[in-house]
Motif scaffolding. Structure first.
Motif, PDB file in Angstrom:
ATOM      1  N   MET A 183     -20.587  17.991  12.654  1.00 50.95           N
ATOM      2  CA  MET A 183     -20.968  16.588  12.040  1.00 50.95           C
ATOM      3  C   MET A 183     -20.016  16.135  10.882  1.00 50.95           C
ATOM      4  O   MET A 183     -19.316  16.774  10.273  1.00 50.95           O
ATOM      5  CB  MET A 183     -22.248  17.097  11.163  1.00 50.95           C
ATOM      6  CG  MET A 183     -22.756  16.152  10.236  1.00 50.95           C
ATOM      7  SD  MET A 183     -24.164  16.792   9.205  1.00 50.95           S
ATOM      8  CE  MET A 183     -25.223  17.270  10.463  1.00 50.95           C
ATOM      9  N   CYS A 184     -19.703  14.804  11.159  1.00 54.16           N
ATOM     10  CA  CYS A 184     -18.673  14.222  10.213  1.00 54.16           C
ATOM     11  C   CYS A 184     -18.880  14.110   8.959  1.00 54.16           C
ATOM     12  O   CYS A 184     -20.198  14.099   8.516  1.00 54.16           O
ATOM     13  CB  CYS A 184     -18.274  12.564  10.927  1.00 54.16           C
ATOM     14  SG  CYS A 184     -19.656  11.563  10.828  1.00 54.16           S
ATOM     15  N   ILE A 185     -18.136  14.188   8.011  1.00 54.94           N
ATOM     16  CA  ILE A 185     -18.215  13.914   6.583  1.00 54.94           C
ATOM     17  C   ILE A 185     -19.052  12.924   6.130  1.00 54.94           C
ATOM     18  O   ILE A 185     -19.840  13.133   5.302  1.00 54.94           O
ATOM     19  CB  ILE A 185     -16.756  14.078   5.735  1.00 54.94           C
ATOM     20  CG1 ILE A 185     -17.322  14.319   4.249  1.00 54.94           C
ATOM     21  CG2 ILE A 185     -16.022  12.996   5.976  1.00 54.94           C
ATOM     22  CD1 ILE A 185     -15.994  14.800   3.538  1.00 54.94           C
ATOM     23  N   SER A 186     -18.937  11.843   6.776  1.00 56.11           N
ATOM     24  CA  SER A 186     -19.450  10.487   6.276  1.00 56.11           C
ATOM     25  C   SER A 186     -21.231  10.635   6.628  1.00 56.11           C
ATOM     26  O   SER A 186     -22.041  10.390   5.755  1.00 56.11           O
ATOM     27  CB  SER A 186     -19.044   9.321   7.147  1.00 56.11           C
ATOM     28  OG  SER A 186     -19.037   9.554   8.205  1.00 56.11           O
ATOM     29  N   ASN A 187     -21.340  11.239   7.940  1.00 54.17           N
ATOM     30  CA  ASN A 187     -22.805  11.511   7.834  1.00 54.17           C
ATOM     31  C   ASN A 187     -23.516  12.608   6.844  1.00 54.17           C
ATOM     32  O   ASN A 187     -24.701  12.451   6.657  1.00 54.17           O
ATOM     33  CB  ASN A 187     -23.084  12.163   9.231  1.00 54.17           C
ATOM     34  CG  ASN A 187     -24.547  12.256   9.910  1.00 54.17           C
ATOM     35  OD1 ASN A 187     -25.483  11.534   9.326  1.00 54.17           O
ATOM     36  ND2 ASN A 187     -24.837  13.037  10.772  1.00 54.17           N
ATOM     37  N   MET A 233     -26.057   3.957   8.346  1.00 52.23           N
ATOM     38  CA  MET A 233     -24.763   4.081   8.319  1.00 52.23           C
ATOM     39  C   MET A 233     -24.003   3.481   9.598  1.00 52.23           C
ATOM     40  O   MET A 233     -24.610   3.843  10.623  1.00 52.23           O
ATOM     41  CB  MET A 233     -24.484   5.552   8.352  1.00 52.23           C
ATOM     42  CG  MET A 233     -23.208   6.115   8.667  1.00 52.23           C
ATOM     43  SD  MET A 233     -23.033   7.771   8.728  1.00 52.23           S
ATOM     44  CE  MET A 233     -21.494   7.690   9.928  1.00 52.23           C
ATOM     45  N   ILE A 234     -23.029   2.533   9.304  1.00 56.83           N
ATOM     46  CA  ILE A 234     -22.373   1.947  10.254  1.00 56.83           C
ATOM     47  C   ILE A 234     -21.051   2.530  10.527  1.00 56.83           C
ATOM     48  O   ILE A 234     -19.938   2.386   9.703  1.00 56.83           O
ATOM     49  CB  ILE A 234     -22.254   0.597  10.289  1.00 56.83           C
ATOM     50  CG1 ILE A 234     -23.649  -0.156  10.032  1.00 56.83           C
ATOM     51  CG2 ILE A 234     -21.570  -0.143  11.564  1.00 56.83           C
ATOM     52  CD1 ILE A 234     -23.749  -1.525   9.836  1.00 56.83           C
ATOM     53  N   ILE A 273     -27.180   0.350   2.899  1.00 59.91           N
ATOM     54  CA  ILE A 273     -26.087   0.159   4.085  1.00 59.91           C
ATOM     55  C   ILE A 273     -24.980   0.705   3.668  1.00 59.91           C
ATOM     56  O   ILE A 273     -24.220   0.410   2.735  1.00 59.91           O
ATOM     57  CB  ILE A 273     -26.328  -1.270   4.650  1.00 59.91           C
ATOM     58  CG1 ILE A 273     -27.411  -1.828   4.836  1.00 59.91           C
ATOM     59  CG2 ILE A 273     -25.014  -1.380   5.573  1.00 59.91           C
ATOM     60  CD1 ILE A 273     -27.440  -3.310   5.411  1.00 59.91           C
ATOM     61  N   VAL A 274     -24.361   1.612   4.525  1.00 61.91           N
ATOM     62  CA  VAL A 274     -23.036   2.337   4.181  1.00 61.91           C
ATOM     63  C   VAL A 274     -22.129   1.997   5.296  1.00 61.91           C
ATOM     64  O   VAL A 274     -22.460   2.122   6.511  1.00 61.91           O
ATOM     65  CB  VAL A 274     -23.268   3.948   4.183  1.00 61.91           C
ATOM     66  CG1 VAL A 274     -21.716   4.466   3.761  1.00 61.91           C
ATOM     67  CG2 VAL A 274     -24.165   4.274   2.827  1.00 61.91           C
ATOM     68  N   LEU A 275     -21.141   1.313   4.831  1.00 61.10           N
ATOM     69  CA  LEU A 275     -20.097   1.175   6.155  1.00 61.10           C
ATOM     70  C   LEU A 275     -18.822   2.170   5.985  1.00 61.10           C
ATOM     71  O   LEU A 275     -18.281   2.428   5.067  1.00 61.10           O
ATOM     72  CB  LEU A 275     -19.373  -0.252   5.884  1.00 61.10           C
ATOM     73  CG  LEU A 275     -20.259  -1.377   5.871  1.00 61.10           C
ATOM     74  CD1 LEU A 275     -19.434  -2.763   5.437  1.00 61.10           C
ATOM     75  CD2 LEU A 275     -21.255  -1.631   6.678  1.00 61.10           C
ATOM     76  N   CYS A 276     -18.594   2.923   7.252  1.00 62.10           N
ATOM     77  CA  CYS A 276     -17.576   4.002   7.256  1.00 62.10           C
ATOM     78  C   CYS A 276     -16.503   3.701   8.135  1.00 62.10           C
ATOM     79  O   CYS A 276     -16.542   2.646   9.270  1.00 62.10           O
ATOM     80  CB  CYS A 276     -18.249   5.071   7.846  1.00 62.10           C
ATOM     81  SG  CYS A 276     -19.740   5.710   6.683  1.00 62.10           S
ATOM     82  N   GLY A 277     -15.172   4.030   8.086  1.00 60.83           N
ATOM     83  CA  GLY A 277     -14.211   3.927   8.734  1.00 60.83           C
ATOM     84  C   GLY A 277     -12.884   4.374   8.269  1.00 60.83           C
ATOM     85  O   GLY A 277     -12.857   4.588   7.060  1.00 60.83           O
ATOM     86  N   TYR A 278     -11.813   4.235   8.964  1.00 58.11           N
ATOM     87  CA  TYR A 278     -10.645   4.390   8.404  1.00 58.11           C
ATOM     88  C   TYR A 278     -10.300   3.447   7.268  1.00 58.11           C
ATOM     89  O   TYR A 278     -10.467   2.267   7.451  1.00 58.11           O
ATOM     90  CB  TYR A 278      -9.520   4.360   9.600  1.00 58.11           C
ATOM     91  CG  TYR A 278      -9.566   5.646  10.378  1.00 58.11           C
ATOM     92  CD1 TYR A 278      -9.566   7.198   9.961  1.00 58.11           C
ATOM     93  CD2 TYR A 278     -10.080   5.570  11.814  1.00 58.11           C
ATOM     94  CE1 TYR A 278      -9.396   8.301  10.920  1.00 58.11           C
ATOM     95  CE2 TYR A 278     -10.369   6.423  12.627  1.00 58.11           C
ATOM     96  CZ  TYR A 278      -9.931   8.059  12.151  1.00 58.11           C
ATOM     97  OH  TYR A 278     -10.301   8.961  13.021  1.00 58.11           O
TER      98      TYR A 278
END
Length: 226
Positions: free
Chosen positions: A1-5, A59-60, A96-101
């Protein structure tokens, strides 16, 4: 499971406890979730996803992929729809949460002032350390009752340390990287056991040096231009 999730699940739970959300669940999606093959698919997909995420956290992942280079890119419509939703007072039962590098996310926000004003809170998660990655490994293999031999563990530790030293911040996957490597090891281990057919069933849960496959290190993407 990724940290953002994981963080989003905690975030949703806290907002539910505070009364800001009615459910607190998390719905994960990415560019492919919204982009269809027909004109108007983006709006229909957005409405469907919003209905699923109502009362919780949307979560996007890799949200910067929505901000295509071309003006006609359908991802831009998704962004505009999202901003309209955030401006709608009737849509308050959702987060709403935007995730990415970091770098591509900052470029996306800088290129879209309206989006940046609607997402004023930014959180930068540092990479796990080598020791933390090894701890994640121990927890993951424990879930399946696997064990490394001493020599296998030394080999694995050296490989993870080298991969960490050579990592590219734009592609490094942290815990996801560990999960991918363990999957390769499990497959190698299963193939070896099929060939050797160990009589002692306990050896089916032992990971040896032969099972430790070369680490796949994501490389920086080639840049085109001058």
């Amino acid at each position: 499971m990724c940290i953002s999730n994981t963080v989003c699940k905690i975030f949703g739970s806290l907002l539910r406890q505070a009364g800001a959300l009615s459910k607190g669940h998390v719905v994960m999606c990415d560019r492919g979730t919204f982009i269809g093959t027909l004109w108007g698919d983006e709006e229909r997909s957005m409405r469907q996803i919003l209905e699923m995420a109502k009362g919780g956290v949307l979560m996007i992942d890799e949200a910067y992929l929505l901000n295509g280079k071309h003006e006609s890119d359908p991802g831009k419509l998704v962004i505009q729809l999202m901003m309209n939703i955030l401006a709608d007072e009737s849509q308050r039962d959702i987060a709403i949460v935007l995730c990415g590098y970091k770098e591509p996310m900052m470029k996306m926000l800088d290129m879209n002032p309206g989006l940046q004003s609607r997402f004023p809170n930014k959180f930068d998660f540092t990479d796990f350390t080598v020791e933390e990655l090894l701890e994640i490994t121990c927890r993951r293999i424990k879930d399946y009752n696997y064990q490394f031999t001493k020599q296998a563990w030394k080999k694995y530790r050296r490989m993870i340390t080298l991969a960490y030293q050579m990592r590219d911040p734009e592609t490094w996957g942290n815990a996801r990287f560990i999960s991918n490597q363990l999957e390769h090891i499990y497959i190698q281990h299963a193939a070896r056991c099929v060939r050797q057919k160990p009589k002692d069933k306990r050896r089916l849960l032992i990971l040896t040096q032969a099972d430790i496959v070369p680490v796949e290190i994501p490389r920086p993407k080639a840049k085109i231009g001058f």
